[in-house]
Every structure is written in structure tokens, then in C-alpha cells.
Design a protein around this motif. Structure first.
Motif, PDB file in Angstrom:
ATOM      1  N   SER A  53       1.137  -1.400  -0.349  1.00 35.23           N
ATOM      2  CA  SER A  53       0.506  -0.092  -0.108  1.00 35.23           C
ATOM      3  C   SER A  53       1.014   1.503   0.314  1.00 35.23           C
ATOM      4  CB  SER A  53      -0.842  -0.006   1.210  1.00 35.23           C
ATOM      5  OG  SER A  53      -2.008  -0.968   1.379  1.00 35.23           O
ATOM      6  N   ASP A 174      -5.633  -0.733  -5.353  1.00 39.72           N
ATOM      7  CA  ASP A 174      -5.470  -1.650  -3.752  1.00 39.72           C
ATOM      8  C   ASP A 174      -6.034  -3.007  -3.112  1.00 39.72           C
ATOM      9  OD1 ASP A 174      -3.796  -2.068  -1.878  1.00 39.72           O
ATOM     10  OD2 ASP A 174      -3.624  -0.429  -1.099  1.00 39.72           O
ATOM     11  N   GLU A 175      -5.981  -4.184  -3.326  1.00 46.09           N
ATOM     12  CA  GLU A 175      -6.701  -5.100  -3.201  1.00 46.09           C
ATOM     13  C   GLU A 175      -8.047  -5.062  -3.466  1.00 46.09           C
ATOM     14  OE1 GLU A 175      -4.824  -7.206  -0.478  1.00 46.09           O
ATOM     15  OE2 GLU A 175      -3.567  -6.716  -0.126  1.00 46.09           O
TER      16      GLU A 175
HETATM   17 MG   LIG Z   1      -2.294  -2.907   2.439  1.00 45.70          MG
END
Ligand SMILES: [Mg+2]
Ligand SMILES: Nc1ncnc2c1ncn2[C@@H]1O[C@H](COP(=O)(O)OP(=O)(O)O)[C@@H](O)[C@H]1O
Lengths: 228, 398
Positions: A53, A174-175
Motif C-alpha cells: 500500500s 489496492d486489493e
Molecule cells: Mg495494504
């Protein structure tokens, strides 16, 4: 310089480190070099806490690196003011978050149109674009739905549409499947593959190695270091 | 390299963005706006009610005229009450700008309904001798019957002021009412309408000078002379009245203007109004603090929204403007509600009092402007907090 300059890469990191100060400083990124060419689809994989991240935030100019340089389409983020970085984000970068982060109380169309708000375009134009992009992500039938009435997969499609609208050079996710069940994750990955096939440059974070394996290129992050 | 990229929001969208948080939480918006609404409503209604009542008073004053003066004997250097020369009324009538003048003389006796009531029971009423001119001068009109005039001033008859009639229990002339004064009967020939500027006449039992001299043996020295002047020359007349009424001792004459007492009432209103406005101001301040509070909470709750907007390209300035606008609009909503409420209260109150309705535009405009300003100020701190949020922190799941 030669006459036939090759196009600048979508993204170039050189020697990027990120250290979070504190009682025990955290070295979230250590000497990262990375080049992503226009049109690539890259999976960023690695265990939780490895710095994925942080890497994405630095690439997306939400955070500045402690040392090293970040270039987006050839322009050095370190040389830009906070205002110019905001301009860069509004024009060239699209974000997708794990928790969707849609604005409640706003229709899907208005959420997506917000993706172009800070480009200064008129509301009517933004809504027209938003409807087109919602069609591209397969939500042409839920244009006026409020986020609260949408399923997880639908919400993430709206979030992806918001990142895509306004034609960014780089989409950072992000994911995006972190909160979705496996079959819905499958659909989202297929959607990203399809968008990439149409030419969008995409970076996707995932800690799921199987999902990462379906991407054309994988970047592994471990302890803040990148092993390409 | 590409040209400089600018993050930009057009004005219409900036305002729409400022309303986003308000529309998303309608209940909270309304409750928060209520504080300001109450403050503004109280200020607007205080201003509206007091200006409606003043409008009424001014209309009353204009109808009565501020050109009525009263002349009274004062006291000499030894502190003794003096008498005015008998010629004083005639002398005054000779002053150019005097339109009319009429005297009255208080008689040291009392009027009773019949001879069995003890003389000590005067019921606060005066028995007076009057000139017929007095009635035109003070604008007295008979409610029933007639006034004392040239044909009745010789006769043993009286006219009653409105209060005198009430206290004596005389409401009509139908069964020939009489009053008993100093051992003899006087027929009542008229009852006057109430007089706003002359409560002394309202309380009087009036007869003509010739009758008073003949029946009661009084000396016709005036104890009060009313003077109606040209509206534009009031001060000039006032300046010469003492000299004219009592050339020998001008300082022993007091001159006053009955309408001054009524005008003083508007000044008392002013003090009360300031007090109530102050209270409204305190309510506004409390409302403003309430808004600041709610905005701070809102910024904490909307961390993610702020982070997302920064990721979508909002500058710190865009975030600050969004929250200052939101706070201002929230307060202005309260202000608009308050103005509507205040106007409603004013209209209802003025109607219940039978007043003219006068809503000061300054109060209405000022109310909305003040609420906008209060909202902007209340929003400064929360907006600065929102703008300072680190975007990377703000989008990180907590
Ligand atoms: Mg993360
Ligand atoms: N704002 C911050 N302050 C201090 N430490 C942080 C901050 N953000 C992230 N970290 C730390 O940096 C490391 C990398 O975090 P992160 O990039 O979120 O990893 P990942 O996304 O791979 O799970 C972790 O040890 C995390 O605790």
C-alpha cells in the motif's frame, strides 16, 4: 537527444525509500526501482505489511518518498507543489480502494462523475461520461442506484468506473478484491484484464498469489524491497 | 513533458459539493440549523414586533399632533405656588402661530353622584371650570351629548371626561343624570371620548367659567392652559409662552409638551429591544458553536471521503472551501428558517394587538447575512482540520 524519442514510461521509480518516523522508525520501502510501460497490467504481490500500500500511495502521489524519485509519464513528482500533484491526480491517475470508498447518498452515476469533478468539467458532461463508463464495467442498468443498494461486486465496479472516468494514464487498485467472495473477485479480475486489453495501464495489489498469477506481469514485494 | 496540470472545480460544482454532506444527513442538518434558526427568529421577531409597535405609536403621535403645549403656574422664589394672570389665555391667543388656546381652573371641591356620599370621597376626580375653546384645542369630542359651548357655559351643567363618567357610573344621558357639587345639582349634558394626551381632562367634571363663578364663587385664574400651535412653529411659541402668560414673572410659568411623554415610551422600547437583541445574539453565538461542533465531528467521520476526494484530485484548498461552504450553507439554512419564523411571529403578534405590520428589511437581510457569516466563521477551524489531513492516512483503512 535523438529525434525519435520513445514514449516515456507510464511510471518510473528510482531508488525510492519510505521511512515512517516514530519511536521505532518503519522502513516501509527500501531502495525500490520500478518501471511500468504504457499499456501494462502489473500485479503487485506480497505478504501483509510488506509495503504494497505504501508503494501504491507513493506511486499515486498521495505520499512523497523519503528519498528517490517518482516520475509519472516522464514528469518528476518531487518537482511538483501540492497543488500540482492534485492536478496530476485529477488528470492522470485513477484509484480503486479495497473498501470501495464510494460516497453515500450519491447515485452510482454521481459517484463516477465525481472522478472528473476536479478536472473542472461541467456536471452534464461528467454525467454523460460517467454513464458511458458505467456501461463499460457492466453497470449500465444501475445508473441511478445508491451504493447502499448495490452488492459488493457492483460497488467495486462503480469504484473502478470512477477511477477510469476522465481517461487516466494509470489506474492503481489496492486489493480491489480483498472484500469480495471468490467468484465476484473472478469477475473483477476479468474486468481489469478486459480494460487492460482496451489499453489502460493498471497496477493491482493483491496478496492472493493465484490472482497475481493471472496477470501478465508480477512484482513481488517483501520487507519493503521489490524483486521484479 | 506535458503542460502543467491544474486541479480545478467550477463554481456551480463547488457549491453542489458544499451541500453534499448536508443532503446526506438531513436529520442532523435540520437539528443543527435549528439553533441558528431560533437565534435569528428571536432577533427578527424582536425587531419586527418593536418596529410594528413603534409604527403604531408613530401613527398615533401623528394623529394627535406634537403641536400641543401646556402652560401651568409654577412656584416663585419662595417656593409658593403662584397664580396666573386672568388675562393669560387672551394674551396667548394673540401670539401669531397659536391656532387655539383654552384654559381650565381646578376648583377645590368634589363631585358626587348624590348628597349621601361623604364629600371626602372625591374618587380622584377634579371639578374644573373650562373655556369652550379648550375642547377644540385638545381635540376633545363628545361620545354622547355635547361639550361646554357659548350657549351652555352660563348654565349649571357639566360635561364628564371618560374616566370621570366611568367612576361616577354614568354611561348615557338617557335618564337625565345629575351630579352633586358643593350643595347643588348640575345636569350632565355630555361625556367625552378618551384623550390620549390629556389624562387630566379624562378625569375631570367640567363646567363653564360663568357658571363656576356664579354658583361656586371661584376666581377665574387658570391652573392650566392648553395651546395648539402651527406645527412648524412649536419651538418659537414655546419660547415666548412664559413671557406672554405672565409678563411680570415669566419664570413662574411652566411650559410642557404632553406628546413628549408618549415619545418617551418609544425610547423605553429601545432599551428593551436592545436587551432582547442581545439575548438573540447569545442564541446565535450558541448556535454557531453548535455548528462548529457538528462540523468537527463531521470531518472526523468523513476522513475517508476527504481522502478519496484528495485521491480524485482535490487540493487542500478545495477541501477547505467545501467545508467552509457546507458550514455556511448549514447556518444560512437556519437563518432562512429563522427569518421565516420571525416574520410569522411578528405578523401573528401584530395582528393580535391590532397593530400595523412593519418588518424591517434590515433585520431580514441582516439575519441572513449574519447567519452566513457565523457559519463561515464556525466552519474555519473544522475546514482547516479537514484540509490538513494527510491524504495517504485518510484513505488507509483504519
Ligand atoms: Mg495494504
Ligand atoms: N502512516 C504510517 N505510519 C507508520 N507506519 C506505517 C504507516 N503506514 C504504513 N506503515 C507501516 O509500513 C509497513 C508497510 O505497510 P503497508 O504498506 O500498509 O503494507 P501492505 O499494504 O503490504 O500490507 C507496515 O509495517 C505498516 O505498519
Amino acid at each position: 537527444m535523438s529525434v525519435a524519442n520513445p514514449p516515456a514510461p507510464a511510471l518510473q521509480l528510482r531508488g525510492v525509500t519510505k521511512t515512517f518516523d516514530g519511536p521505532t522508525p518503519v522502513h516501509a520501502l527500501r531502495d525500490v526501482d520500478l518501471i511500468v510501460e504504457q499499456g501494462e497490467l502489473v500485479a503487485i504481490a506480497g505478504p501483509s505489511g510488506s509495503g504494497k500500500s505504501t508503494l501504491l500511495n507513493v506511486i499515486g502521489t498521495l505520499d512523497r518518498p523519503t528519498t528517490g524519485s517518482v516520475e509519472i509519464e516522464g514528469s518528476d513528482a518531487a518537482k511538483l507543489s501540492d497543488r500540482e500533484l492534485a492536478g496530476l491526480r485529477s488528470q492522470r491517475i485513477g484509484f480503486v480502494f479495497q473498501h470501495f470508498n464510494l460516497l453515500g447518498g450519491m447515485s452510482a452515476t454521481d459517484n463516477v462523475a465525481t472522478g472528473m469533478l476536479y478536472q473542472g468539467r461541467r456536471a452534464a458532461e461528467r454525467r454523460r461520461e460517467a454513464r458511458t463508463v458505467l456501461g463499460r464495467v457492466g453497470l449500465g442498468h444501475r445508473l441511478d442506484a445508491k451504493p447502499a443498494t448495490l452488492s459488493g461486486g457492483e460497488r467495486q465496479r462503480v469504484a473502478i468506473a470512477r477511477a477510469l472516468v476522465g481517461d487516466p494514464a494509470l489506474v492503481l487498485a489496492d486489493e480491489p478484491t480483498g472484500n469480495l467472495d471468490s467468484s465476484t473477485s473472478e469477475e473483477i479480475i476479468d474486468l481489469l484484464l478486459g480494460l487492460n486489453a482496451e489499453g489502460t495501464t493498471i497496477l493491482v495489489i493483491t496478496h492472493d498469489n493465484e490472482l497475481a498469477g493471472r496477470m501478465p506481469r508480477q512484482v513481488r514485494v517483501r520487507d519493503g524491497r521489490v524483486a521484479a | 513533458m506535458k503542460g502543467r496540470m491544474r486541479s480545478h472545480v467550477n463554481a456551480v460544482d463547488q457549491i453542489a459539493t458544499g451541500t453534499h454532506g448536508l443532503r446526506a444527513r438531513r436529520g442532523r442538518t435540520l437539528l443543527t440549523a435549528l439553533g441558528i434558526a431560533i437565534g435569528i427568529a428571536s432577533m427578527v421577531s424582536v425587531l419586527g414586533i418593536s418596529s410594528s409597535s413603534r409604527a403604531e405609536l408613530v401613527a398615533e403621535l401623528n394623529a394627535l399632533g406634537t403641536n400641543l403645549l401646556a402652560v401651568q403656574p409654577g412656584s416663585n422664589t419662595f417656593g409658593e405656588t403662584v397664580q396666573m394672570p386672568e388675562a393669560a389665555p387672551d394674551m396667548i391667543r394673540r401670539i401669531g402661530p397659536v391656532e387655539s388656546a383654552g384654559s381650565l381652573t381646578k376648583i377645590n371641591t368634589s363631585a358626587r353622584r348624590n348628597e349621601h356620599i361623604p364629600t371626602t370621597n372625591g374618587q380622584g376626580l377634579d371639578v374644573v371650570a373650562v373655556e369652550p375653546d379648550l375642547f377644540v384645542t385638545v381635540g376633545a369630542k363628545p361620545a354622547v351629548g355635547r361639550t361646554i359651548d357659548d350657549s351652555t357655559e352660563e348654565l349649571p351643567v357639566v360635561v364628564l371626561g371618560s374616566v370621570a363618567a366611568e367612576r361616577l357610573g354614568i354611561r348615557s344621558l338617557a335618564d337625565g343624570p345629575r351630579v352633586f357639587i358643593s350643595n347643588r345639582w348640575f345636569d350632565v349634558v355630555g361625556i367625552l371620548e378618551p384623550l390620549a394626551l390629556n389624562p387630566d381632562i379624562d378625569r375631570s367634571v367640567m363646567m363653564g367659567y360663568p357658571a363656576a363663578v356664579r354658583e361656586l364663587g371661584i376666581k377665574p385664574a387658570a391652573t392650566q392652559i392648553y395651546v395648539r400651535t402651527d406645527q412648524d412653529r412649536v419651538e418659537a411659541v414655546r419660547a415666548v409662552l412664559g413671557r406672554t402668560a405672565s409678563p411680570g414673572a415669566p419664570n413662574e410659568v411652566q411650559v410642557s409638551r404632553p406628546s413628549d411623554a408618549l415619545e418617551a415610551r418609544t425610547k423605553v422600547d429601545q432599551n428593551l429591544q436592545n436587551l432582547l437583541l442581545g439575548l438573540g445574539g447569545v442564541a446565535l453565538l450558541v448556535g454557531g458553536v453548535g455548528i462548529a461542533n457538528v462540523m468537527v465531528i463531521s470531518v472526523l467521520e468523513r476522513r475517508t471521503e476527504i481522502g478519496v476526494r484528495r485521491a480524485l484530485g482535490a487540493t487542500r484548498r478545495h477541501i477547505r472551501i467545501q467545508f467552509v461552504l457546507e458550514s455556511s450553507l448549514l447556518s444560512a439554512l437556519g437563518g432562512a428558517l429563522g427569518v421565516a419564523l420571525g416574520i410569522g411571529v411578528t405578523i401573528a403578534y401584530a395582528n393580535s394587538q391590532g397593530w400595523l405590520i412593519d418588518i424591517p428589511p434590515l433585520g431580514v437581510g441582516g439575519g441572513v447575512a449574519a447567519s452566513l457569516l457565523i457559519g463561515a466563521i464556525a466552519g474555519l477551524y473544522p475546514a482547516a482540520k479537514a484540509a490538513r489531513l494527510d491524504p495517504a492516512d485518510a484513505v488507509r483503512p483504519m
